[in-house]
Write a protein that holds these residues in place. Structure first.
Motif, PDB file in Angstrom:
ATOM      1  N   GLN A  16     -11.679  65.408  32.673  1.00 31.62           N
ATOM      2  CA  GLN A  16     -11.969  64.574  33.848  1.00 31.62           C
ATOM      3  C   GLN A  16     -12.499  63.211  33.410  1.00 31.62           C
ATOM      4  O   GLN A  16     -12.149  62.180  33.989  1.00 31.62           O
ATOM      5  N   GLY A  17     -13.309  63.248  32.375  1.00 30.41           N
ATOM      6  CA  GLY A  17     -13.831  61.990  31.814  1.00 30.41           C
ATOM      7  C   GLY A  17     -12.694  61.107  31.321  1.00 30.41           C
ATOM      8  O   GLY A  17     -12.664  59.895  31.573  1.00 30.41           O
ATOM      9  N   GLU A  18     -11.740  61.717  30.625  1.00 35.12           N
ATOM     10  CA  GLU A  18     -10.584  60.969  30.112  1.00 35.12           C
ATOM     11  C   GLU A  18      -9.753  60.392  31.245  1.00 35.12           C
ATOM     12  O   GLU A  18      -9.252  59.267  31.171  1.00 35.12           O
ATOM     13  N   LEU A  19      -9.646  61.233  32.318  1.00 36.45           N
ATOM     14  CA  LEU A  19      -8.876  60.810  33.475  1.00 36.45           C
ATOM     15  C   LEU A  19      -9.508  59.563  34.114  1.00 36.45           C
ATOM     16  O   LEU A  19      -8.812  58.583  34.423  1.00 36.45           O
ATOM     17  N   VAL A  20     -10.847  59.619  34.269  1.00 36.76           N
ATOM     18  CA  VAL A  20     -11.556  58.468  34.846  1.00 36.76           C
ATOM     19  C   VAL A  20     -11.359  57.234  33.953  1.00 36.76           C
ATOM     20  O   VAL A  20     -11.054  56.135  34.418  1.00 36.76           O
ATOM     21  N   SER A  21     -11.474  57.468  32.643  1.00 36.66           N
ATOM     22  CA  SER A  21     -11.318  56.362  31.705  1.00 36.66           C
ATOM     23  C   SER A  21      -9.897  55.788  31.754  1.00 36.66           C
ATOM     24  O   SER A  21      -9.685  54.568  31.714  1.00 36.66           O
ATOM     25  N   LEU A  22      -8.904  56.699  31.881  1.00 36.90           N
ATOM     26  CA  LEU A  22      -7.505  56.248  31.967  1.00 36.90           C
ATOM     27  C   LEU A  22      -7.259  55.454  33.247  1.00 36.90           C
ATOM     28  O   LEU A  22      -6.561  54.435  33.244  1.00 36.90           O
ATOM     29  N   GLN A  23      -7.886  55.956  34.349  1.00 34.79           N
ATOM     30  CA  GLN A  23      -7.715  55.244  35.614  1.00 34.79           C
ATOM     31  C   GLN A  23      -8.323  53.843  35.539  1.00 34.79           C
ATOM     32  O   GLN A  23      -7.757  52.869  36.046  1.00 34.79           O
ATOM     33  N   ARG A  24      -9.488  53.766  34.850  1.00 30.01           N
ATOM     34  CA  ARG A  24     -10.126  52.467  34.677  1.00 30.01           C
ATOM     35  C   ARG A  24      -9.210  51.541  33.854  1.00 30.01           C
ATOM     36  O   ARG A  24      -9.031  50.370  34.150  1.00 30.01           O
ATOM     37  N   ARG A  25      -8.624  52.130  32.818  1.00 28.47           N
ATOM     38  CA  ARG A  25      -7.730  51.365  31.929  1.00 28.47           C
ATOM     39  C   ARG A  25      -6.489  50.876  32.710  1.00 28.47           C
ATOM     40  O   ARG A  25      -6.070  49.715  32.562  1.00 28.47           O
ATOM     41  N   ILE A  26      -5.947  51.803  33.550  1.00 28.66           N
ATOM     42  CA  ILE A  26      -4.770  51.430  34.355  1.00 28.66           C
ATOM     43  C   ILE A  26      -5.129  50.284  35.296  1.00 28.66           C
ATOM     44  O   ILE A  26      -4.392  49.292  35.412  1.00 28.66           O
ATOM     45  N   SER A  27      -6.291  50.418  35.922  1.00 25.15           N
ATOM     46  CA  SER A  27      -6.725  49.383  36.856  1.00 25.15           C
ATOM     47  C   SER A  27      -6.889  48.045  36.147  1.00 25.15           C
ATOM     48  O   SER A  27      -6.480  46.994  36.650  1.00 25.15           O
ATOM     49  N   SER A  28      -7.461  48.083  34.937  1.00 22.05           N
ATOM     50  CA  SER A  28      -7.648  46.855  34.159  1.00 22.05           C
ATOM     51  C   SER A  28      -6.294  46.250  33.762  1.00 22.05           C
ATOM     52  O   SER A  28      -6.090  45.050  33.815  1.00 22.05           O
ATOM     53  N   LEU A  29      -5.357  47.149  33.380  1.00 23.04           N
ATOM     54  CA  LEU A  29      -4.013  46.663  33.024  1.00 23.04           C
ATOM     55  C   LEU A  29      -3.305  46.052  34.227  1.00 23.04           C
ATOM     56  O   LEU A  29      -2.580  45.055  34.106  1.00 23.04           O
ATOM     57  N   GLU A  30      -3.533  46.667  35.394  1.00 22.18           N
ATOM     58  CA  GLU A  30      -2.926  46.129  36.609  1.00 22.18           C
ATOM     59  C   GLU A  30      -3.482  44.729  36.916  1.00 22.18           C
ATOM     60  O   GLU A  30      -2.742  43.827  37.315  1.00 22.18           O
ATOM     61  N   ASP A  31      -4.808  44.579  36.697  1.00 26.48           N
ATOM     62  CA  ASP A  31      -5.409  43.251  36.881  1.00 26.48           C
ATOM     63  C   ASP A  31      -4.757  42.238  35.939  1.00 26.48           C
ATOM     64  O   ASP A  31      -4.411  41.121  36.341  1.00 26.48           O
TER      65      ASP A  31
END
Ligand SMILES: [Zn+2]
Length: 169
Positions: A16-31
């Motif tokens: 779950q931690g990795e998932l949150v981190s991946l989502q954060r990374r995706i969001s940053s990449l989208e930005d």
């Protein structure tokens, strides 16, 4: 929970931690992607503007080229006309006078002859002094006159200003 997937709660937590981190990374990449797209749009706008300027400059260059070609043609035609006119005239001029004319034309910036008008040399625009005017008045009509000051051939005209009547004015 027998799905054969995750049985260990710690694994679940880690994932779950990795998932949150991946989502954060995706969001940053989208930005980042949005930013890159915005910059791309700006660059595209610049490119369009430059392309329009280049097209405009090309058009002006073409128009200038056309008008230059037209002008060149006009000048060439004029030169041909002048050369055709000059031929017979030059042939009727005595050889020594023609040689003098050519020499002066070269040394006097293309103007070898000055018309005498109102006591002024048309070649150098200087007024002639009284003694020079007297010499011109006394000269034979077919004598080749030279302006002492500029050495050009001086041609008498009806407005030379050397007639006795004008002298009294
Ligand atoms: Zn002169």
């Amino acid at each position: 929970m027998d799905q054969g997937l995750i049985t260990n709660p710690k694994d679940l937590e880690r994932m779950q931690g990795e998932l949150v981190s991946l989502q954060r990374r995706i969001s940053s990449l989208e930005d980042d992607e949005l930013e890159v797209m915005a910059r791309l749009e700006d660059a595209q706008g610049d490119l369009d503007r430059f392309a329009a300027q280049v097209a405009e400059a090309d058009e002006r260059l073409t128009a200038l080229g056309k008008s230059r070609d037209a002008r060149t043609l006009e000048v060439e035609e004029e030169l041909t006309r002048v050369a055709a006119d000059r031929g017979p005239v030059a042939e009727s001029v005595p050889e020594p006078l023609l040689a003098l004319y050519e020499r002066l034309r070269v040394s006097k910036g293309g103007v070898a002859v000055g018309a005498l008008r109102a006591r002024e040399c048309g070649g150098c625009r200087l007024s002639l002094d009284p003694s020079e005017l007297a010499q011109i008045r006394a000269a034979a009509p077919d004598e080749v006159l030279r302006h002492e000051e500029c050495q050009r051939i001086l041609v008498r005209t009806p407005e030379s200003g050397i007639s006795p009547a004008l002298d009294k004015q």
